[in-house]
Design an enzyme around this catalytic site. Structure first.
Site, PDB file in Angstrom:
ATOM      1  CG  HIS A 159      -2.004  -0.972   1.236  1.00  0.00           C
ATOM      2  ND1 HIS A 159      -2.846  -1.174   0.169  1.00  0.00           N
ATOM      3  CD2 HIS A 159      -2.386  -1.860   2.201  1.00  0.00           C
ATOM      4  CE1 HIS A 159      -3.712  -2.145   0.467  1.00  0.00           C
ATOM      5  NE2 HIS A 159      -3.451  -2.570   1.695  1.00  0.00           N
ATOM      6  CG  ASP A 196      -3.083  -8.297   1.142  1.00  0.00           C
ATOM      7  OD1 ASP A 196      -2.266  -8.580   2.031  1.00  0.00           O
ATOM      8  OD2 ASP A 196      -4.099  -7.603   1.337  1.00  0.00           O
ATOM      9  CG  HIS A 198      -6.860  -5.166   2.130  1.00  0.00           C
ATOM     10  ND1 HIS A 198      -6.238  -5.824   3.178  1.00  0.00           N
ATOM     11  CD2 HIS A 198      -8.110  -4.868   2.544  1.00  0.00           C
ATOM     12  CE1 HIS A 198      -7.088  -5.927   4.184  1.00  0.00           C
ATOM     13  NE2 HIS A 198      -8.230  -5.350   3.827  1.00  0.00           N
ATOM     14  CG  ASP A 283      -4.926  -9.741   4.105  1.00  0.00           C
ATOM     15  OD1 ASP A 283      -4.659 -10.351   3.046  1.00  0.00           O
ATOM     16  OD2 ASP A 283      -4.710  -8.530   4.248  1.00  0.00           O
TER      17      ASP A 283
END
Length: 380
Positions: A159, A196, A198, A283
């Site tokens: 990120h 991931d 996200h 995750d």
């Protein structure tokens, strides 16, 4: 070709451990500082034979001082993984801990925090990834079956944006490694897989107009940070080398197997990479508190095994994984351990942890529609 020398300030000294064909590079701290100057040419390393004999090389940079109480991106994550590896007799014990430091907050970056040691520990994390790239490339020059690298590092990185930290991430570890592979090792074409839960917006943005770095992300549709739409495909010379596949909530093992076969494999085959880097976020596991997908430990075993084989088929086996998310310590540690088993060619033990009874029907129709749209946009 003789490897070039690389030096990163605060890059930790390296120690090797070999057991059951795993080679570990440990990054150590000394007092309040870090071991300095890891500057050498790997092709002159007396342990290069161990590199070529190993099947997995991994680095550990746990950032023990980078911790905020009750925060999901905690100092317990990497030790939990290492403990699970030790319990599975996949490694030897070695872990340094740092004392707790004061906390500061980084405004406007999502719930991201920093401590007094975060900057230095983030440098070590990025450096751990770079030396794994060095090691894997060195081994690939001597062997047709080089080891797979895994950077067990934190803070995570996908990120992080040019302006600064975001979403628990400080430095873009995978993005830095991609440029390192190009500039230091002459590996022109880098294929990045991000699984991931996200979207890896930082990596996405870093190479959005770059035709030589292909970024492919699967992630939960609508999750943080709200980017990664299907029509985000790159810009200018980089148009077509960014592929985003947002998955509907509830997507799991069946969905990901289909995505791998119908999207990831043909994309990589067409791109013809020189190395594969992986933002390995755990995750998306059904037990993770921050995700809404239902991957299982078995899903991650399959991904690890398939990506290793993909790298072997396309780029001489050159492949390095980087730890990203994963906030249920049990599912995180079991899934990473099973990924190691996949790298080693050992049988999965996912059935000892996964509970099929908690899974629900996957949104297969929506997943197929998303895959078909991506295949149409990218002419796969």
């Amino acid at each position: 070709m003789e490897l070039q020398t690389f030096r990163l300030p605060y890059l930790a000294g390296c120690r090797y451990f070999q057991r059951r064909s795993i080679l570990r590079r440990q990054f150590c701290t000394k007092r309040s500082g870090f071991c300095i100057s890891c500057s050498y040419s790997l092709d002159k390393d007396p342990l290069i034979e161990k590199l070529t004999d190993a099947r997995v090389i991994y680095s550990v940079a746990p950032a023990m001082g980078h911790n905020q109480e009750a925060h999901p991106e905690s100092y317990l994550r990497v030790p939990a993984i290492v403990s699970a590896l030790e319990k599975a007799e996949l490694t030897s014990k070695a872990m340094n801990q740092a004392s707790e430091q004061g906390i500061i907050y980084i405004d406007g970056s999502g719930p991201t925090y920093a401590t007094a040691t975060t900057f230095q520990e983030s440098l070590v994390a990025a450096g751990a990834g770079l030396t794994l790239v060095d090691s894997v490339v060195a081994a690939s020059n001597c062997s047709q079956n080089p080891p797979t690298g895994f950077a067990l590092i934190r803070p995570p990185g996908h990120h992080a944006i040019p302006k600064g930290p975001m979403g628990f991430c400080v430095f873009g570890n995978v993005a830095i490694a991609a440029r390192h592979a190009q500039l230091v090792h002459g590996l022109k074409r880098v294929f990045i897989i991000d699984f991931d839960v996200h979207h890896g917006n930082g990596t996405n943005d870093a190479f959005y107009d770059d035709p030589d770095i292909y970024f492919l992300s699967t992630h939960h549709d609508g999750s943080y940070p709200g980017t990664g739409k299907i029509d985000e495909i790159g810009h200018g010379d980089g148009e077509g080398t960014t592929l985003n596949l947002p998955l509907p909530g509830g997507s799991g093992d069946i969905s990901m197997r289909t995505v791998f076969d119908e999207v990831i494999v043909p994309s990589a085959q067409r791109f013809k990479p020189d190395i594969i880097l992986v933002s390995a976020g755990y995750d998306a596991h059904v037990l993770d508190p921050l995700g809404s997908l239902q991957f299982t430990t078995g899903t991650y075993y399959t991904l690890a095994s398939n990506i290793k084989e993909l790298a072997k088929d396309l780029c001489g086996g050159r492949c390095v994984f980087f730890l990203e998310g994963g906030y249920n310590l049990d599912s995180l540690s079991y899934s990473v351990t099973d990924s190691f088993r996949a790298f080693l060619g050992e049988k999965s033990l996912a059935s000892e942890f996964d509970n099929p009874a908690i899974l629900y029907e996957e949104p297969s129709t929506k997943v197929k529609q998303a895959i078909q749209r991506v295949k149409h946009i990218h002419s796969l």
